[in-house]
Design an enzyme around this catalytic site. Structure first.
Site, PDB file in Angstrom:
ATOM      1  N   LYS A  50       0.738  -0.995  -0.023  1.00 20.22           N
ATOM      2  CA  LYS A  50       0.033   0.023   0.127  1.00 20.22           C
ATOM      3  C   LYS A  50       0.855   1.134   0.146  1.00 20.22           C
ATOM      4  O   LYS A  50       0.323   2.342  -0.170  1.00 20.22           O
ATOM      5  CB  LYS A  50      -0.893   0.031   1.338  1.00 20.22           C
ATOM      6  CG  LYS A  50      -1.846  -0.940   1.238  1.00 20.22           C
ATOM      7  CD  LYS A  50      -2.693  -0.848   2.521  1.00 20.22           C
ATOM      8  CE  LYS A  50      -3.426  -2.269   2.815  1.00 20.22           C
ATOM      9  NZ  LYS A  50      -3.848  -2.251   4.293  1.00 20.22           N
ATOM     10  N   ASP A 110      14.756  -0.276   1.345  1.00 21.22           N
ATOM     11  CA  ASP A 110      15.362  -0.411   2.691  1.00 21.22           C
ATOM     12  C   ASP A 110      16.575  -1.512   2.304  1.00 21.22           C
ATOM     13  O   ASP A 110      17.478  -1.319   1.870  1.00 21.22           O
ATOM     14  CB  ASP A 110      14.088  -0.602   3.551  1.00 21.22           C
ATOM     15  CG  ASP A 110      14.751  -1.076   4.990  1.00 21.22           C
ATOM     16  OD1 ASP A 110      15.765  -0.122   5.405  1.00 21.22           O
ATOM     17  OD2 ASP A 110      14.307  -1.389   5.807  1.00 21.22           O
ATOM     18  N   LYS A 138      17.145   4.330   1.353  1.00 25.63           N
ATOM     19  CA  LYS A 138      17.965   4.072   2.540  1.00 25.63           C
ATOM     20  C   LYS A 138      19.150   3.122   2.238  1.00 25.63           C
ATOM     21  O   LYS A 138      19.084   2.089   2.738  1.00 25.63           O
ATOM     22  CB  LYS A 138      17.329   3.505   3.967  1.00 25.63           C
ATOM     23  CG  LYS A 138      16.169   4.481   4.536  1.00 25.63           C
ATOM     24  CD  LYS A 138      15.805   3.858   5.771  1.00 25.63           C
ATOM     25  CE  LYS A 138      14.633   2.902   5.896  1.00 25.63           C
ATOM     26  NZ  LYS A 138      13.898   2.629   7.241  1.00 25.63           N
ATOM     27  N   VAL A 160      10.777   5.697   9.079  1.00 28.40           N
ATOM     28  CA  VAL A 160       9.691   7.212   8.778  1.00 28.40           C
ATOM     29  C   VAL A 160       8.490   6.494   8.293  1.00 28.40           C
ATOM     30  O   VAL A 160       8.145   5.493   8.184  1.00 28.40           O
ATOM     31  CB  VAL A 160      10.369   7.654   7.423  1.00 28.40           C
ATOM     32  CG1 VAL A 160      11.741   8.369   7.861  1.00 28.40           C
ATOM     33  CG2 VAL A 160      10.659   6.990   6.412  1.00 28.40           C
ATOM     34  N   ARG A 172      -0.372   6.737   7.422  1.00 25.15           N
ATOM     35  CA  ARG A 172      -0.141   6.824   5.898  1.00 25.15           C
ATOM     36  C   ARG A 172      -0.595   8.266   5.177  1.00 25.15           C
ATOM     37  O   ARG A 172      -0.075   8.755   4.303  1.00 25.15           O
ATOM     38  CB  ARG A 172      -0.941   5.861   5.157  1.00 25.15           C
ATOM     39  CG  ARG A 172      -0.245   4.233   5.535  1.00 25.15           C
ATOM     40  CD  ARG A 172      -1.221   3.369   4.568  1.00 25.15           C
ATOM     41  NE  ARG A 172      -0.937   2.229   4.846  1.00 25.15           N
ATOM     42  CZ  ARG A 172       0.170   1.146   4.494  1.00 25.15           C
ATOM     43  NH1 ARG A 172       1.179   1.772   4.063  1.00 25.15           N
ATOM     44  NH2 ARG A 172       0.219   0.096   5.052  1.00 25.15           N
TER      45      ARG A 172
HETATM   46  P1  5GP Z   1      12.740  -3.456   1.695  1.00 28.14           P
HETATM   47  O1  5GP Z   1      12.257  -4.812   1.217  1.00 28.14           O
HETATM   48  O2  5GP Z   1      13.549  -2.761   0.728  1.00 28.14           O
HETATM   49  O3  5GP Z   1      13.583  -3.894   2.887  1.00 28.14           O
HETATM   50  O4  5GP Z   1      11.701  -2.961   2.653  1.00 28.14           O
HETATM   51  C1  5GP Z   1      10.850  -2.305   1.541  1.00 28.14           C
HETATM   52  C2  5GP Z   1       9.629  -1.891   2.251  1.00 28.14           C
HETATM   53  O5  5GP Z   1       9.646  -2.090   3.867  1.00 28.14           O
HETATM   54  C3  5GP Z   1       8.806  -0.693   1.971  1.00 28.14           C
HETATM   55  O6  5GP Z   1       8.039  -0.842   0.845  1.00 28.14           O
HETATM   56  C4  5GP Z   1       7.967  -0.367   3.277  1.00 28.14           C
HETATM   57  O7  5GP Z   1       6.840  -1.208   3.080  1.00 28.14           O
HETATM   58  C5  5GP Z   1       8.783  -1.046   4.092  1.00 28.14           C
HETATM   59  N1  5GP Z   1       9.738  -0.128   4.886  1.00 28.14           N
HETATM   60  C6  5GP Z   1      11.109   0.029   4.733  1.00 28.14           C
HETATM   61  N2  5GP Z   1      11.621   1.167   5.490  1.00 28.14           N
HETATM   62  C7  5GP Z   1      10.483   1.536   5.919  1.00 28.14           C
HETATM   63  C8  5GP Z   1      10.562   2.886   7.052  1.00 28.14           C
HETATM   64  O8  5GP Z   1      11.465   3.580   7.420  1.00 28.14           O
HETATM   65  N3  5GP Z   1       9.134   3.216   7.150  1.00 28.14           N
HETATM   66  C9  5GP Z   1       8.042   2.425   6.846  1.00 28.14           C
HETATM   67  N4  5GP Z   1       6.717   2.974   7.307  1.00 28.14           N
HETATM   68  N5  5GP Z   1       7.986   1.278   6.197  1.00 28.14           N
HETATM   69  C10 5GP Z   1       9.487   0.824   5.641  1.00 28.14           C
END
Ligand code: 5GP
Ligand code: MG
Length: 182
Positions: A50, A110, A138, A160, A172
Site C-alpha cells: 500500500k 530499505d 535508505k 519513517v 499513511r
Molecule cells: P525492503 O524490502 O527494501 O527492506 O523494504 C521495503 C518495504 O519495507 C517498503 O516498501 C516499506 O513497506 C517497508 N519499509 C522499509 N523502511 C521503512 C520505513 O522507514 N518506514 C516504513 N513505514 N516502512 C518501511
C-alpha cells in the site's frame, strides 16, 4: 494499536524529515523521467501497495504522455520497525505487461528485498523496458545490491512514516515524511 488521544497519536512523530513542499518540488523530476521514456509504446505505472499509493497519485498527475496504471501488493513482514526478510506478493498484476514500458513506483528501498523479488517476477514477463522510481532510499540498510533508476530522496537509517508509509497501518495520510519513535 490504539491511541487514547490525538496528542498521543502525534507524540510518536518526532520530527519532519521531508516537508510536503520539498516533496512537491521534486515530483516534476519523476514526471519528466516517465515522459522521456515515451516512444510511441504505452507506459504502465505499477504501484506497489500500500505504501506507494500517495506517491503514485502525485506522480501520475505529473505525467503528460499516454500511460496506464496497475497495482500489485507486496508485503514485507516487520518485527516492530525492522524488516524480517520475508517478502510475499499478495496481489499480482492482472494484465499482460509484454507490450509495455513498465515503471515501478516504490515508496522506499530499505534492505532491497521487496524490490529484488518483484523485479525478478516482472522481468520473466518480458516488458519492453523496466525502470524503478522510488520516493525514498535508505542505502545504509541495503542487504541485496540493488538500486532504483530514479530516487527522489536519500535518507539515513531511520524509521519513517507519512506520505503513504505506515506504522501498524497508521500515519499513511500525513502529507510529509516524518521520523517515527515510540
Ligand atoms: P525492503 O524490502 O527494501 O527492506 O523494504 C521495503 C518495504 O519495507 C517498503 O516498501 C516499506 O513497506 C517497508 N519499509 C522499509 N523502511 C521503512 C520505513 O522507514 N518506514 C516504513 N513505514 N516502512 C518501511
Ligand atoms: Mg512498500
Amino acid at each position: 494499536m490504539e491511541f487514547a488521544s490525538k496528542n498521543e497519536y502525534m507524540s510518536r512523530i518526532s520530527r519532519v524529515i521531508i516537508s510536503a513542499d520539498e516533496i512537491r518540488q521534486r515530483l516534476p523530476v519523476a514526471g519528466k523521467f516517465i515522459d522521456d521514456l515515451y516512444d510511441g509504446h504505452p507506459i504502465l505505472l505499477v504501484s506497489i501497495l500500500k505504501g506507494s499509493f500517495v506517491f503514485l497519485s502525485d506522480i501520475a498527475r505529473c505525467v503528460t504522455v499516454p500511460c496506464e496504471i496497475e497495482f500489485m501488493e507486496a508485503k514485507s513482514y516487520y518485527e516492530g520497525t525492522k524488516s524480517s526478510g520475508v517478502v510475499n506478493i499478495t496481489m499480482d498484476l492482472k494484465c499482460d505487461i509484454s507490450n509495455f514500458h513498465v515503471v515501478m513506483i516504490e515508496d522506499i528501498i530499505d534492505t532491497g528485498r521487496t524490490l529484488a523479488n518483484v523485479i525478478k517476477l516482472l522481468k520473466t514477463r518480458k516488458p519492453l523496458s523496466f525502470n524503478v522510481i522510488t520516493l525514498l532510499d535508505k542505502p545504509e540498510r541495503r542487504v541485496v545490491p540493488i538500486s532504483a533508476d530514479l530516487s527522489l530522496f536519500t535518507i539515513p537509517d531511520l524509521f519513517v512514516v507519512g506520505y503513504g508509509l505506515d506504522y501498524g497501518g497508521y500515519y499513511r495520510n500525513l502529507p510529509y515524511i516524518a521520523e517515527y519513535s515510540e
